[in-house]
Design a protein around this motif. Sequence first.
Motif, PDB file in Angstrom:
ATOM      1  N   THR A  99       0.832  -1.196   0.000  1.00 25.73           N
ATOM      2  CA  THR A  99       0.000   0.000   0.000  1.00 25.73           C
ATOM      3  C   THR A  99       0.869   1.248   0.000  1.00 25.73           C
ATOM      4  O   THR A  99       2.010   1.241   0.450  1.00 25.73           O
ATOM      5  CB  THR A  99      -0.911   0.054   1.244  1.00 25.73           C
ATOM      6  N   GLU A 100       0.291   2.291  -0.519  1.00 28.95           N
ATOM      7  CA  GLU A 100       0.981   3.583  -0.564  1.00 28.95           C
ATOM      8  C   GLU A 100       1.358   4.039   0.856  1.00 28.95           C
ATOM      9  O   GLU A 100       2.435   4.563   1.088  1.00 28.95           O
ATOM     10  CB  GLU A 100       0.044   4.594  -1.228  1.00 28.95           C
ATOM     11  N   THR A 101       0.464   3.786   1.764  1.00 30.30           N
ATOM     12  CA  THR A 101       0.718   4.193   3.147  1.00 30.30           C
ATOM     13  C   THR A 101       1.917   3.460   3.730  1.00 30.30           C
ATOM     14  O   THR A 101       2.766   4.066   4.381  1.00 30.30           O
ATOM     15  CB  THR A 101      -0.524   3.910   4.013  1.00 30.30           C
ATOM     16  N   ALA A 102       1.994   2.170   3.472  1.00 28.12           N
ATOM     17  CA  ALA A 102       3.111   1.384   3.994  1.00 28.12           C
ATOM     18  C   ALA A 102       4.424   1.851   3.386  1.00 28.12           C
ATOM     19  O   ALA A 102       5.445   1.941   4.068  1.00 28.12           O
ATOM     20  CB  ALA A 102       2.883  -0.097   3.707  1.00 28.12           C
ATOM     21  N   CYS A 103       4.405   2.149   2.103  1.00 25.89           N
ATOM     22  CA  CYS A 103       5.619   2.644   1.436  1.00 25.89           C
ATOM     23  C   CYS A 103       6.017   4.002   2.002  1.00 25.89           C
ATOM     24  O   CYS A 103       7.185   4.261   2.262  1.00 25.89           O
ATOM     25  CB  CYS A 103       5.381   2.772  -0.069  1.00 25.89           C
ATOM     26  N   ALA A 104       5.025   4.856   2.165  1.00 25.90           N
ATOM     27  CA  ALA A 104       5.311   6.186   2.703  1.00 25.90           C
ATOM     28  C   ALA A 104       5.906   6.076   4.095  1.00 25.90           C
ATOM     29  O   ALA A 104       6.838   6.802   4.439  1.00 25.90           O
ATOM     30  CB  ALA A 104       4.039   7.029   2.735  1.00 25.90           C
ATOM     31  N   GLU A 105       5.413   5.157   4.859  1.00 23.40           N
ATOM     32  CA  GLU A 105       5.928   4.958   6.214  1.00 23.40           C
ATOM     33  C   GLU A 105       7.379   4.483   6.173  1.00 23.40           C
ATOM     34  O   GLU A 105       8.213   4.925   6.961  1.00 23.40           O
ATOM     35  CB  GLU A 105       5.039   3.941   6.951  1.00 23.40           C
ATOM     36  N   ALA A 106       7.689   3.602   5.217  1.00 23.76           N
ATOM     37  CA  ALA A 106       9.061   3.114   5.079  1.00 23.76           C
ATOM     38  C   ALA A 106       9.996   4.245   4.678  1.00 23.76           C
ATOM     39  O   ALA A 106      11.119   4.358   5.191  1.00 23.76           O
ATOM     40  CB  ALA A 106       9.106   1.985   4.044  1.00 23.76           C
ATOM     41  N   VAL A 107       9.536   5.090   3.755  1.00 28.38           N
ATOM     42  CA  VAL A 107      10.353   6.228   3.336  1.00 28.38           C
ATOM     43  C   VAL A 107      10.538   7.189   4.506  1.00 28.38           C
ATOM     44  O   VAL A 107      11.641   7.682   4.773  1.00 28.38           O
ATOM     45  CB  VAL A 107       9.698   6.974   2.146  1.00 28.38           C
ATOM     46  N   ARG A 108       9.470   7.399   5.238  1.00 23.91           N
ATOM     47  CA  ARG A 108       9.524   8.344   6.341  1.00 23.91           C
ATOM     48  C   ARG A 108      10.528   7.882   7.406  1.00 23.91           C
ATOM     49  O   ARG A 108      11.352   8.663   7.876  1.00 23.91           O
ATOM     50  CB  ARG A 108       8.138   8.494   6.985  1.00 23.91           C
ATOM     51  N   SER A 109      10.474   6.603   7.731  1.00 24.15           N
ATOM     52  CA  SER A 109      11.369   6.131   8.787  1.00 24.15           C
ATOM     53  C   SER A 109      12.812   6.100   8.315  1.00 24.15           C
ATOM     54  O   SER A 109      13.733   6.245   9.109  1.00 24.15           O
ATOM     55  CB  SER A 109      10.927   4.765   9.303  1.00 24.15           C
ATOM     56  N   ALA A 110      13.020   5.934   6.996  1.00 23.01           N
ATOM     57  CA  ALA A 110      14.383   5.957   6.473  1.00 23.01           C
ATOM     58  C   ALA A 110      14.919   7.385   6.417  1.00 23.01           C
ATOM     59  O   ALA A 110      16.089   7.635   6.693  1.00 23.01           O
ATOM     60  CB  ALA A 110      14.417   5.338   5.077  1.00 23.01           C
ATOM     61  N   ARG A 111      14.063   8.305   6.077  1.00 25.30           N
ATOM     62  CA  ARG A 111      14.506   9.676   5.883  1.00 25.30           C
ATOM     63  C   ARG A 111      14.595  10.438   7.192  1.00 25.30           C
ATOM     64  O   ARG A 111      15.506  11.225   7.422  1.00 25.30           O
ATOM     65  CB  ARG A 111      13.518  10.380   4.940  1.00 25.30           C
ATOM     66  N   TRP A 112      13.573  10.259   7.994  1.00 27.48           N
ATOM     67  CA  TRP A 112      13.492  11.007   9.246  1.00 27.48           C
ATOM     68  C   TRP A 112      13.548  10.046  10.410  1.00 27.48           C
ATOM     69  O   TRP A 112      12.654  10.014  11.254  1.00 27.48           O
ATOM     70  CB  TRP A 112      12.209  11.830   9.270  1.00 27.48           C
ATOM     71  N   PHE A 113      14.589   9.232  10.438  1.00 30.20           N
ATOM     72  CA  PHE A 113      14.660   8.199  11.469  1.00 30.20           C
ATOM     73  C   PHE A 113      14.780   8.803  12.855  1.00 30.20           C
ATOM     74  O   PHE A 113      14.495   8.170  13.844  1.00 30.20           O
ATOM     75  CB  PHE A 113      15.804   7.211  11.195  1.00 30.20           C
ATOM     76  N   GLU A 114      15.238  10.052  12.923  1.00 24.71           N
ATOM     77  CA  GLU A 114      15.280  10.713  14.235  1.00 24.71           C
ATOM     78  C   GLU A 114      14.088  11.645  14.414  1.00 24.71           C
ATOM     79  O   GLU A 114      14.082  12.486  15.291  1.00 24.71           O
ATOM     80  CB  GLU A 114      16.568  11.512  14.377  1.00 24.71           C
ATOM     81  N   GLY A 115      13.138  11.539  13.510  1.00 23.88           N
ATOM     82  CA  GLY A 115      11.996  12.432  13.568  1.00 23.88           C
ATOM     83  C   GLY A 115      12.040  13.431  12.436  1.00 23.88           C
ATOM     84  O   GLY A 115      13.041  13.559  11.735  1.00 23.88           O
ATOM     85  N   PHE A 116      10.965  14.126  12.275  1.00 24.94           N
ATOM     86  CA  PHE A 116      10.867  15.101  11.192  1.00 24.94           C
ATOM     87  C   PHE A 116      11.992  16.118  11.273  1.00 24.94           C
ATOM     88  O   PHE A 116      12.395  16.551  12.352  1.00 24.94           O
ATOM     89  CB  PHE A 116       9.519  15.832  11.298  1.00 24.94           C
ATOM     90  N   ALA A 117      12.520  16.479  10.100  1.00 25.98           N
ATOM     91  CA  ALA A 117      13.522  17.532  10.045  1.00 25.98           C
ATOM     92  C   ALA A 117      13.102  18.545   9.004  1.00 25.98           C
ATOM     93  O   ALA A 117      13.066  18.248   7.818  1.00 25.98           O
ATOM     94  CB  ALA A 117      14.888  16.949   9.698  1.00 25.98           C
ATOM     95  N   CYS A 118      12.788  19.721   9.451  1.00 26.41           N
ATOM     96  CA  CYS A 118      12.454  20.808   8.538  1.00 26.41           C
ATOM     97  C   CYS A 118      13.688  21.126   7.691  1.00 26.41           C
ATOM     98  O   CYS A 118      14.783  21.290   8.242  1.00 26.41           O
ATOM     99  CB  CYS A 118      12.033  22.019   9.369  1.00 26.41           C
ATOM    100  N   PRO A 119      13.540  21.190   6.375  1.00 22.36           N
ATOM    101  CA  PRO A 119      14.753  21.391   5.550  1.00 22.36           C
ATOM    102  C   PRO A 119      15.619  22.588   5.947  1.00 22.36           C
ATOM    103  O   PRO A 119      16.821  22.405   6.123  1.00 22.36           O
ATOM    104  CB  PRO A 119      14.180  21.536   4.132  1.00 22.36           C
ATOM    105  N   PRO A 120      15.047  23.786   6.126  1.00 16.84           N
ATOM    106  CA  PRO A 120      15.947  24.903   6.505  1.00 16.84           C
ATOM    107  C   PRO A 120      16.486  24.776   7.927  1.00 16.84           C
ATOM    108  O   PRO A 120      17.612  25.162   8.210  1.00 16.84           O
ATOM    109  CB  PRO A 120      15.065  26.145   6.394  1.00 16.84           C
ATOM    110  N   LEU A 121      15.701  24.237   8.802  1.00 13.91           N
ATOM    111  CA  LEU A 121      16.079  24.236  10.212  1.00 13.91           C
ATOM    112  C   LEU A 121      16.785  22.954  10.626  1.00 13.91           C
ATOM    113  O   LEU A 121      17.478  22.904  11.635  1.00 13.91           O
ATOM    114  CB  LEU A 121      14.842  24.425  11.095  1.00 13.91           C
TER     115      LEU A 121
END
Length: 81
Positions: A10-32
Amino acid sequence: MPEFLQCFGTETACAEAVRSARWFEGFACPPLRRGRAQCIVVGEGRSLYQCHTCRRQTSLTAGTLFGNAKLPLTRWFLAIT
Ligand SMILES: [Zn+2]
Protein backbone atom coordinates in the motif's frame (compact mmCIF):
# COMPACT_ATOMS: atom_id res chain seq x y z
CA MET A 1 6.34 -11.72 -3.39
CA PRO A 2 3.29 -12.16 -1.17
CA GLU A 3 5.44 -11.15 1.78
CA PHE A 4 6.65 -8.12 -0.08
CA LEU A 5 3.15 -7.05 -0.96
CA GLN A 6 2.14 -7.52 2.61
CA CYS A 7 4.79 -5.09 3.73
CA PHE A 8 4.80 -2.63 0.88
CA GLY A 9 1.56 -3.28 -0.91
CA THR A 10 0.00 0.00 0.00
CA GLU A 11 0.98 3.58 -0.56
CA THR A 12 0.72 4.19 3.15
CA ALA A 13 3.11 1.38 3.99
CA CYS A 14 5.62 2.64 1.44
CA ALA A 15 5.31 6.19 2.70
CA GLU A 16 5.93 4.96 6.21
CA ALA A 17 9.06 3.11 5.08
CA VAL A 18 10.35 6.23 3.34
CA ARG A 19 9.52 8.34 6.34
CA SER A 20 11.37 6.13 8.79
CA ALA A 21 14.38 5.96 6.47
CA ARG A 22 14.51 9.68 5.88
CA TRP A 23 13.49 11.01 9.25
CA PHE A 24 14.66 8.20 11.47
CA GLU A 25 15.28 10.71 14.24
CA GLY A 26 12.00 12.43 13.57
CA PHE A 27 10.87 15.10 11.19
CA ALA A 28 13.52 17.53 10.05
CA CYS A 29 12.45 20.81 8.54
CA PRO A 30 14.75 21.39 5.55
CA PRO A 31 15.95 24.90 6.50
CA LEU A 32 16.08 24.24 10.21
CA ARG A 33 17.16 20.59 10.11
CA ARG A 34 15.05 19.92 13.13
CA GLY A 35 11.68 20.62 14.48
CA ARG A 36 8.25 19.28 14.80
CA ALA A 37 5.73 19.01 12.09
CA GLN A 38 2.10 18.40 11.62
CA CYS A 39 1.09 15.85 9.05
CA ILE A 40 -1.52 17.06 6.61
CA VAL A 41 -3.19 14.54 4.38
CA VAL A 42 -3.73 15.98 0.93
CA GLY A 43 -5.50 13.07 -0.63
CA GLU A 44 -4.81 9.78 -2.37
CA GLY A 45 -2.64 8.66 0.48
CA ARG A 46 -0.29 11.57 0.00
CA SER A 47 0.54 13.80 2.87
CA LEU A 48 2.45 16.96 3.57
CA TYR A 49 4.30 17.88 6.70
CA GLN A 50 3.99 21.42 7.92
CA CYS A 51 6.71 22.66 10.20
CA HIS A 52 5.45 24.01 13.49
CA THR A 53 8.13 26.65 13.55
CA CYS A 54 8.32 28.15 10.09
CA ARG A 55 5.12 26.73 8.60
CA ARG A 56 6.99 25.47 5.60
CA GLN A 57 5.33 22.51 3.98
CA THR A 58 7.38 19.58 2.84
CA SER A 59 6.29 16.45 1.15
CA LEU A 60 7.73 13.22 2.37
CA THR A 61 9.39 12.56 -0.94
CA ALA A 62 10.69 16.06 -1.70
CA GLY A 63 14.43 15.93 -2.20
CA THR A 64 14.49 12.16 -2.53
CA LEU A 65 14.61 10.07 -5.64
CA PHE A 66 10.89 9.67 -5.30
CA GLY A 67 10.34 13.40 -5.33
CA ASN A 68 9.92 13.98 -9.04
CA ALA A 69 8.22 10.73 -9.72
CA LYS A 70 4.67 10.59 -10.85
CA LEU A 71 4.57 6.93 -10.02
CA PRO A 72 2.99 5.73 -6.83
CA LEU A 73 5.51 4.66 -4.22
CA THR A 74 4.29 1.11 -4.52
CA ARG A 75 5.67 0.97 -8.06
CA TRP A 76 8.98 2.34 -6.88
CA PHE A 77 9.31 -0.23 -4.18
CA LEU A 78 8.60 -2.98 -6.63
CA ALA A 79 11.25 -1.58 -8.97
CA ILE A 80 13.90 -1.16 -6.28
CA THR A 81 13.63 -4.45 -4.49
ZN1 LIG B 1 10.64 24.84 9.67
